[in-house]
Design a protein around this motif. Structure first.
Motif, PDB file in Angstrom:
ATOM      1  N   ALA A 177      -9.278   6.327  10.351  1.00  0.00           N
ATOM      2  CA  ALA A 177     -10.488   7.124  10.551  1.00  0.00           C
ATOM      3  C   ALA A 177     -11.019   7.670   9.229  1.00  0.00           C
ATOM      4  CB  ALA A 177     -10.200   8.270  11.523  1.00  0.00           C
ATOM      5  N   LEU A 178     -10.122   8.087   8.348  1.00  0.00           N
ATOM      6  CA  LEU A 178     -10.542   8.595   7.041  1.00  0.00           C
ATOM      7  C   LEU A 178     -11.240   7.505   6.238  1.00  0.00           C
ATOM      8  CD1 LEU A 178      -7.362  10.663   6.026  1.00  0.00           C
ATOM      9  CD2 LEU A 178      -9.536  11.567   6.862  1.00  0.00           C
ATOM     10  N   GLN A 179     -10.649   6.324   6.226  1.00  0.00           N
ATOM     11  CA  GLN A 179     -11.234   5.213   5.463  1.00  0.00           C
ATOM     12  C   GLN A 179     -12.606   4.814   5.998  1.00  0.00           C
ATOM     13  OE1 GLN A 179      -7.783   2.387   5.660  1.00  0.00           O
ATOM     14  NE2 GLN A 179      -8.116   2.275   3.460  1.00  0.00           N
ATOM     15  N   ARG A 180     -12.777   4.887   7.304  1.00  0.00           N
ATOM     16  CA  ARG A 180     -14.040   4.486   7.925  1.00  0.00           C
ATOM     17  C   ARG A 180     -15.090   5.597   7.882  1.00  0.00           C
ATOM     18  NH1 ARG A 180     -13.497  -0.120  11.246  1.00  0.00           N
ATOM     19  NH2 ARG A 180     -11.346  -0.847  11.443  1.00  0.00           N
ATOM     20  N   HIS A 188      -0.434   8.905  12.289  1.00  0.00           N
ATOM     21  CA  HIS A 188      -0.726   8.887  10.856  1.00  0.00           C
ATOM     22  C   HIS A 188      -1.574   7.677  10.500  1.00  0.00           C
ATOM     23  CE1 HIS A 188       3.096  11.435   9.876  1.00  0.00           C
ATOM     24  NE2 HIS A 188       2.056  12.210  10.103  1.00  0.00           N
ATOM     25  N   HIS A 189      -1.179   6.510  11.012  1.00  0.00           N
ATOM     26  CA  HIS A 189      -1.928   5.280  10.734  1.00  0.00           C
ATOM     27  C   HIS A 189      -3.353   5.367  11.263  1.00  0.00           C
ATOM     28  CE1 HIS A 189       0.992   2.396   9.016  1.00  0.00           C
ATOM     29  NE2 HIS A 189       1.907   3.064   9.702  1.00  0.00           N
ATOM     30  N   GLY A 199       7.106   5.668   5.695  1.00  0.00           N
ATOM     31  CA  GLY A 199       7.414   6.061   7.064  1.00  0.00           C
ATOM     32  C   GLY A 199       7.780   4.863   7.922  1.00  0.00           C
ATOM     33  N   ASP A 200       7.050   3.765   7.761  1.00  0.00           N
ATOM     34  CA  ASP A 200       7.361   2.540   8.506  1.00  0.00           C
ATOM     35  C   ASP A 200       8.778   2.075   8.182  1.00  0.00           C
ATOM     36  OD1 ASP A 200       4.824   2.561   9.576  1.00  0.00           O
ATOM     37  OD2 ASP A 200       4.014   1.116   8.133  1.00  0.00           O
ATOM     38  N   ARG A 201       9.124   2.120   6.912  1.00  0.00           N
ATOM     39  CA  ARG A 201      10.452   1.648   6.492  1.00  0.00           C
ATOM     40  C   ARG A 201      11.551   2.551   7.054  1.00  0.00           C
ATOM     41  NH1 ARG A 201      13.735   3.371   2.697  1.00  0.00           N
ATOM     42  NH2 ARG A 201      12.149   4.728   1.745  1.00  0.00           N
ATOM     43  N   LEU A 202      11.339   3.853   6.996  1.00  0.00           N
ATOM     44  CA  LEU A 202      12.358   4.785   7.468  1.00  0.00           C
ATOM     45  C   LEU A 202      12.569   4.688   8.979  1.00  0.00           C
ATOM     46  CD1 LEU A 202      11.325   7.883   5.325  1.00  0.00           C
ATOM     47  CD2 LEU A 202      13.436   6.555   5.072  1.00  0.00           C
ATOM     48  N   ASP A 243      -2.158   6.690  -2.306  1.00  0.00           N
ATOM     49  CA  ASP A 243      -1.105   7.663  -2.035  1.00  0.00           C
ATOM     50  C   ASP A 243      -0.807   7.756  -0.540  1.00  0.00           C
ATOM     51  OD1 ASP A 243      -0.898   8.227  -4.726  1.00  0.00           O
ATOM     52  OD2 ASP A 243      -2.161  10.022  -4.637  1.00  0.00           O
ATOM     53  N   LEU A 244      -1.857   7.759   0.281  1.00  0.00           N
ATOM     54  CA  LEU A 244      -1.643   7.821   1.730  1.00  0.00           C
ATOM     55  C   LEU A 244      -0.987   6.537   2.238  1.00  0.00           C
ATOM     56  CD1 LEU A 244      -4.986   9.473   2.917  1.00  0.00           C
ATOM     57  CD2 LEU A 244      -2.724  10.527   2.852  1.00  0.00           C
ATOM     58  N   GLN A 245      -1.407   5.398   1.704  1.00  0.00           N
ATOM     59  CA  GLN A 245      -0.802   4.131   2.123  1.00  0.00           C
ATOM     60  C   GLN A 245       0.680   4.087   1.763  1.00  0.00           C
ATOM     61  OE1 GLN A 245      -2.490   1.408   3.857  1.00  0.00           O
ATOM     62  NE2 GLN A 245      -0.285   1.151   4.195  1.00  0.00           N
TER      63      GLN A 245
END
Length: 239
Positions: free
Chosen positions: A193-196, A187-188, A111-114, A103-105
């Motif tokens: 940091a969350l994943q790690r 955000h990225h 966001g990258d696309r926009l 969901d976060l990805q």
């Protein structure tokens, strides 16, 4: 929603959208007629809004629209940063589920696309704001701390405290798009940091992330005539 909840939501939205001037009296009968309700749910809504800090009672018990200083608004944004920082730390320490990761990805990809468009359109800003709200809500929902979630929900009822509240000012000058790109890079970094499982780093990034909103508030105050066209609720902020 119940009638009382509906009246509360509509009245809160009217105040935050600048429909009433700071210090204006909110007469129960007039509000009831405007909202198509009786005075009972209107009175209950006013009591709740006083608790939230959007209205205040005068010496005679009449409710008035509160005015806010710039310091009060920036303080509310700072509080959100620290609350969301705690939420991010908890998520990092608990571990990111596969569902949350996906969901976060998806938010990051959107966001990258926009932000790839230049210049950004009004539709792009609206879509980015919705994505930004989802990103922040996902982390808050995943933290598992109900007291923290309630604190954020209460703080977000104050003017310009929510995550995307200051985004309408974006794009009024060319530099603003660069700040949006910077905020999305944050955000990225927060996602990384969350994943790690880096709780302290995630917390620091979430707190730092609110500096973009603080900068936008400073710009809005400097360009008040312009900002009130985009955000009528700026009428509530004095100084």
């Amino acid at each position: 929603m119940s009638l009382q909840e509906t009246v509360l939501m509509h009245l809160r939205d009217l105040i935050l959208s600048g429909e009433f001037a700071p210090g204006q009296r909110l007469a129960e009968q007039q509000l009831a007629e405007r909202l198509g309700a009786s005075r009972t749910p209107v009175r209950a809504a006013l009591v709740t809004l006083e608790q939230e800090g959007l209205v205040e009672a005068n010496d005679t018990g009449k409710y008035l629209v509160r005015q806010f200083t710039a310091r009060e608004v920036t303080d509310a944004i700072a509080v959100r940063g620290h609350l969301e920082g705690m939420a991010a730390r908890l998520v990092a320490e608990h571990g990111v589920s596969r569902q949350l990761q996906g969901d976060l990805q998806a938010c990051l990809d959107e966001g990258d696309r926009l932000l790839a468009d230049s210049p950004l359109t009004i539709e792009s800003y609206a879509a980015y704001a919705a994505m930004n709200d989802r990103f922040h809500a996902l982390i808050l929902d995943a933290c598992g701390n109900r007291a923290l979630q309630r604190a954020v929900a209460l703080n977000d009822k104050l003017p310009f405290a929510p995550a995307s509240a200051m985004l309408p000012m974006q794009g009024t000058v060319a530099l603003d798009r660069d700040w949006m790109l910077y905020a999305h890079r944050q955000h990225h970094m927060l996602f990384d940091a969350l994943q790690r499982g880096q709780g302290a780093r995630a917390q620091a990034l979430a707190v730092e992330h609110t500096e973009v909103a603080q900068m936008n508030m400073r710009l809005a105050l400097e360009r008040r005539a312009e900002s009130e066209r985009f955000m009528p609720g700026m009428r509530l902020v004095v100084g």
